[in-house]
Design a protein around this motif. Structure first.
Motif, PDB file in Angstrom:
ATOM      1  N   GLN A 103       6.156  93.444  38.317  1.00  0.00           N
ATOM      2  CA  GLN A 103       5.942  92.336  37.389  1.00  0.00           C
ATOM      3  C   GLN A 103       6.485  92.662  36.003  1.00  0.00           C
ATOM      4  N   ALA A 104       6.320  93.906  35.578  1.00  0.00           N
ATOM      5  CA  ALA A 104       6.836  94.314  34.269  1.00  0.00           C
ATOM      6  C   ALA A 104       8.355  94.173  34.230  1.00  0.00           C
ATOM      7  N   THR A 105       9.024  94.609  35.290  1.00  0.00           N
ATOM      8  CA  THR A 105      10.483  94.483  35.351  1.00  0.00           C
ATOM      9  C   THR A 105      10.894  93.017  35.262  1.00  0.00           C
ATOM     10  N   MET A 106      10.185  92.178  36.013  1.00  0.00           N
ATOM     11  CA  MET A 106      10.504  90.755  36.001  1.00  0.00           C
ATOM     12  C   MET A 106      10.328  90.164  34.599  1.00  0.00           C
ATOM     13  N   HIS A 107       9.222  90.492  33.925  1.00  0.00           N
ATOM     14  CA  HIS A 107       8.966  89.904  32.612  1.00  0.00           C
ATOM     15  C   HIS A 107       9.856  90.499  31.518  1.00  0.00           C
ATOM     16  N   TYR A 108      10.216  91.778  31.624  1.00  0.00           N
ATOM     17  CA  TYR A 108      11.197  92.322  30.675  1.00  0.00           C
ATOM     18  C   TYR A 108      12.538  91.600  30.832  1.00  0.00           C
ATOM     19  N   THR A 156       8.730  82.461  23.552  1.00  0.00           N
ATOM     20  CA  THR A 156       8.603  82.710  24.989  1.00  0.00           C
ATOM     21  C   THR A 156       9.085  84.123  25.319  1.00  0.00           C
ATOM     22  N   ALA A 157      10.187  84.522  24.707  1.00  0.00           N
ATOM     23  CA  ALA A 157      10.704  85.873  24.909  1.00  0.00           C
ATOM     24  C   ALA A 157       9.692  86.918  24.452  1.00  0.00           C
ATOM     25  N   ALA A 177      13.674 101.676  29.358  1.00  0.00           N
ATOM     26  CA  ALA A 177      12.643 102.716  29.513  1.00  0.00           C
ATOM     27  C   ALA A 177      11.989 102.613  30.890  1.00  0.00           C
ATOM     28  N   LEU A 178      11.746 101.398  31.334  1.00  0.00           N
ATOM     29  CA  LEU A 178      11.158 101.193  32.652  1.00  0.00           C
ATOM     30  C   LEU A 178      12.145 101.595  33.751  1.00  0.00           C
ATOM     31  N   LEU A 183       3.769  90.754  27.627  1.00  0.00           N
ATOM     32  CA  LEU A 183       3.138  90.777  28.948  1.00  0.00           C
ATOM     33  C   LEU A 183       3.695  91.944  29.757  1.00  0.00           C
ATOM     34  N   ALA A 184       4.991  92.140  29.724  1.00  0.00           N
ATOM     35  CA  ALA A 184       5.609  93.240  30.463  1.00  0.00           C
ATOM     36  C   ALA A 184       5.092  94.597  29.987  1.00  0.00           C
ATOM     37  N   LEU A 185       4.892  94.743  28.681  1.00  0.00           N
ATOM     38  CA  LEU A 185       4.375  96.013  28.161  1.00  0.00           C
ATOM     39  C   LEU A 185       3.021  96.362  28.764  1.00  0.00           C
ATOM     40  N   VAL A 186       2.105  95.404  28.820  1.00  0.00           N
ATOM     41  CA  VAL A 186       0.782  95.708  29.384  1.00  0.00           C
ATOM     42  C   VAL A 186       0.848  95.824  30.902  1.00  0.00           C
ATOM     43  N   GLN A 187       1.748  95.081  31.539  1.00  0.00           N
ATOM     44  CA  GLN A 187       1.914  95.230  32.987  1.00  0.00           C
ATOM     45  C   GLN A 187       2.431  96.624  33.321  1.00  0.00           C
ATOM     46  N   LYS A 188       3.395  97.092  32.554  1.00  0.00           N
ATOM     47  CA  LYS A 188       3.926  98.438  32.781  1.00  0.00           C
ATOM     48  C   LYS A 188       2.832  99.476  32.594  1.00  0.00           C
TER      49      LYS A 188
END
Length: 188
Positions: A92-97, A73-74, A124-125, A80-85
């Protein structure tokens, strides 16, 4: 940008009790691995919309099959966060990271290489968004994890120490940065 692998402890334990020729992973696990490969391919090819869709499917599947605090899951949340970023969806990227980091801490602990990689992706974000205080705290967390997980002389640990030192220089905290940067130069 570091993609996380999506091996599960479920398949590892099953393959240890049965020969690899007789073991067939569950369909959900096979699908999850396919989705994770697709996310990485889409990211590399710049097909970000498709990558986000595959990443979201992988995350939902991993969470349903393995629960919120499982390495699979992690991994799915991190990817997912990588492609969202990359697609510009910073919120959304921040939330998923953050979800990925919390899931790694819950599954493999604070001082594990996967936890440190998730922290580095988040930092990095945060830096990109100008959230410097949060970035500094996350660098320190990642550095502590890397020191414990892979050692002070590991290239990833030294890269994090260098990045934190550089951040501190930019903040005018030269004396504090000096110790970190000397550590990097000495390789410990």
């Amino acid at each position: 940008r570091q993609f996380a692998s999506s091996s599960s402890s479920a398949s590892a334990s099953a393959s240890s009790t049965a020969s690899s020729a007789s073991y067939s992973p569950p369909a959900a696990e096979v699908r999850l691995k396919e989705l994770q490969r697709r996310v990485a391919a889409c990211y590399a090819e710049g097909e970000l919309e498709e990558g986000v869709a595959a990443g979201a499917e992988a995350y939902v599947l991993a969470r349903a099959e393995f629960g919120a605090t499982h390495p699979a899951t992690a991994s799915a949340a991190n990817n997912l966060a990588l492609v969202q970023k990359a697609s510009g969806d910073v919120e959304q990227a921040t939330m998923h990271y953050t979800i990925a980091l919390d899931a790694y801490v819950g599954s493999v602990g604070e001082h594990h290489a996967s936890t440190a990689k998730a922290a580095i992706n988040l930092v990095a974000l945060l830096r990109q968004e100008g959230r410097i205080d949060e970035a500094e705290a996350m660098y320190r967390r990642a550095l502590s994890s890397q020191d414990e997980a892979v050692g002070a002389e590991h290239v990833d640990t030294l890269a994090t120490a260098s990045a934190l030192g550089t951040l501190l220089v930019g903040l005018g905290r030269i004396e504090e940065a000096e110790g970190l940067l000397r550590r990097v130069l000495s390789g410990r």
